[in-house]
Design a protein around this motif. Structure first.
Motif, PDB file in Angstrom:
ATOM      1  N   GLU A   3      -4.161   1.778  -3.422  1.00  0.00           N
ATOM      2  CA  GLU A   3      -4.977   0.879  -4.263  1.00  0.00           C
ATOM      3  C   GLU A   3      -6.251   1.588  -4.709  1.00  0.00           C
ATOM      4  O   GLU A   3      -6.644   1.502  -5.884  1.00  0.00           O
ATOM      5  CB  GLU A   3      -5.324  -0.411  -3.508  1.00  0.00           C
ATOM      6  N   ARG A  16       2.320  -6.086   6.097  1.00  0.00           N
ATOM      7  CA  ARG A  16       0.911  -5.906   6.447  1.00  0.00           C
ATOM      8  C   ARG A  16       0.389  -4.668   5.714  1.00  0.00           C
ATOM      9  O   ARG A  16       1.164  -3.763   5.407  1.00  0.00           O
ATOM     10  CB  ARG A  16       0.772  -5.706   7.964  1.00  0.00           C
ATOM     11  N   PRO A  17      -0.920  -4.622   5.461  1.00  0.00           N
ATOM     12  CA  PRO A  17      -1.440  -3.431   4.785  1.00  0.00           C
ATOM     13  C   PRO A  17      -1.326  -2.199   5.678  1.00  0.00           C
ATOM     14  O   PRO A  17      -1.278  -2.317   6.903  1.00  0.00           O
ATOM     15  CB  PRO A  17      -2.915  -3.777   4.546  1.00  0.00           C
ATOM     16  N   SER A  18      -1.237  -1.061   5.062  1.00  0.00           N
ATOM     17  CA  SER A  18      -1.172   0.193   5.815  1.00  0.00           C
ATOM     18  C   SER A  18      -2.199   1.156   5.229  1.00  0.00           C
ATOM     19  O   SER A  18      -2.747   0.899   4.148  1.00  0.00           O
ATOM     20  CB  SER A  18       0.232   0.798   5.689  1.00  0.00           C
ATOM     21  N   GLN A  19      -2.406   2.269   5.916  1.00  0.00           N
ATOM     22  CA  GLN A  19      -3.333   3.289   5.377  1.00  0.00           C
ATOM     23  C   GLN A  19      -2.859   3.712   3.997  1.00  0.00           C
ATOM     24  O   GLN A  19      -3.640   3.929   3.088  1.00  0.00           O
ATOM     25  CB  GLN A  19      -3.354   4.522   6.305  1.00  0.00           C
ATOM     26  N   ASN A  52      -2.993  -5.956   0.725  1.00  0.00           N
ATOM     27  CA  ASN A  52      -4.175  -5.257   1.243  1.00  0.00           C
ATOM     28  C   ASN A  52      -5.298  -6.195   1.633  1.00  0.00           C
ATOM     29  O   ASN A  52      -6.239  -5.791   2.318  1.00  0.00           O
ATOM     30  CB  ASN A  52      -4.684  -4.236   0.216  1.00  0.00           C
ATOM     31  N   ARG A  53      -5.235  -7.465   1.209  1.00  0.00           N
ATOM     32  CA  ARG A  53      -6.242  -8.455   1.613  1.00  0.00           C
ATOM     33  C   ARG A  53      -5.713  -9.360   2.719  1.00  0.00           C
ATOM     34  O   ARG A  53      -6.254 -10.434   2.978  1.00  0.00           O
ATOM     35  CB  ARG A  53      -6.682  -9.283   0.406  1.00  0.00           C
ATOM     36  N   SER A  89       0.661  -5.582  -4.075  1.00  0.00           N
ATOM     37  CA  SER A  89       0.042  -4.591  -3.198  1.00  0.00           C
ATOM     38  C   SER A  89      -1.431  -4.962  -2.927  1.00  0.00           C
ATOM     39  O   SER A  89      -1.911  -4.879  -1.791  1.00  0.00           O
ATOM     40  CB  SER A  89       0.188  -3.227  -3.876  1.00  0.00           C
ATOM     41  N   SER A 132      -1.003   1.950   1.775  1.00  0.00           N
ATOM     42  CA  SER A 132      -1.177   0.942   0.718  1.00  0.00           C
ATOM     43  C   SER A 132      -2.658   0.839   0.326  1.00  0.00           C
ATOM     44  O   SER A 132      -2.982   0.648  -0.851  1.00  0.00           O
ATOM     45  CB  SER A 132      -0.609  -0.415   1.146  1.00  0.00           C
ATOM     46  N   LEU A 133      -3.562   0.991   1.318  1.00  0.00           N
ATOM     47  CA  LEU A 133      -4.992   0.919   1.000  1.00  0.00           C
ATOM     48  C   LEU A 133      -5.414   2.133   0.169  1.00  0.00           C
ATOM     49  O   LEU A 133      -6.152   2.013  -0.812  1.00  0.00           O
ATOM     50  CB  LEU A 133      -5.817   0.854   2.304  1.00  0.00           C
TER      51      LEU A 133
END
Ligand code: COA
Length: 184
Positions: A161, A152-155, A109-110, A105, A157-158
């Motif tokens: 974290e 791809r990162p999502s709101q 996110n990067r 994850s 997943s961010l």
């Protein structure tokens, strides 16, 4: 009390002590070969923290499991390499799975799209764990090259974290509390 959180550069000594506590078979599996105590010490000393994220399980203040996630935006844009270790007394309890989930994850996110891992072909536990996270495996001699394709990162997943970083900080304080109270 235990805490899963990212390590700080000042905690490289904890990482070295954790790797040195691995038994012979686990050390061999972690490094896919024989490494001496000196090589482990050198490995920890030369970690480039601008390109490395370490996520670990702390139990009563001691690091007992860790994932080392290495990125290099110039050499391998969009890719990262992962290596994991969990001490014997903490294996088979889901620690490895939690550490891998957290690191995949963090990588997603990067903007990382693929995470690579090498494991020995007889490492059934690592292969089971990788399958759980959708890793694809390619045999390469006596080893398996495992690849995780990341979304791809999502709101969400961010936010997750950030939430887990906060929870890790709180748990780190609670984990160290008995020692603090004893010292007071
Ligand atoms: C591989 C390793 C990280 C797994 O950590 P762990 O904390 O034991 O992992 P988990 O408890 O999350 O279990 C992982 C999987 O192994 C399975 N498993 C548990 N005990 C097992 C056993 N004795 N034999 C085979 N599989 C086993 C679990 O069922 C789980 O599979 P599932 O996800 O399909 O349920 C740990 O064994 C280790 O550190 N090994 C030495 C270092 C190493 O091999 N690193 C990998 C190369 S970098």
């Amino acid at each position: 009390m235990s805490a899963i959180r990212k390590l700080l550069p000042a905690e490289r000594g904890q990482y070295r002590a954790h790797l040195l506590r691995l038994d012979k078979a686990d050390r061999y599996a972690r490094f896919t070969g024989t490494v001496s105590d000196e090589v482990i010490a050198q490995h920890c000393e030369s970690l480039d923290w601008t390109r490395t994220t370490l996520v670990g399980l702390f139990d009563r203040g001691e690091l007992r499991g860790a994932v080392e996630l290495c990125f290099d935006r110039l050499l391998w844009p969009g890719a990262a390499e992962l290596a994991i270790s969990v001490e014997k007394g903490f294996q088979g309890r889901g620690v490895g799975s939690t550490l891998v989930r957290r690191s995949l994850s963090i990588a997603a996110n990067r903007g990382i799209r693929q995470v690579h891992l090498m494991c020995l072909s007889d490492n059934t536990r690592m292969r089971a764990l990788s399958r759980r996270f959708g890793g694809t495996m390619e045999r390469d001699g006596g080893e398996f090259a495992i690849t995780f394709d990341l979304p791809r990162p999502s709101q969400v997943s961010l936010a997750l974290e950030a939430f887990e970083d906060g929870a890790g900080a709180v748990n780190a304080v609670l984990d160290g509390l008995p020692a603090l109270l004893k010292a007071a």
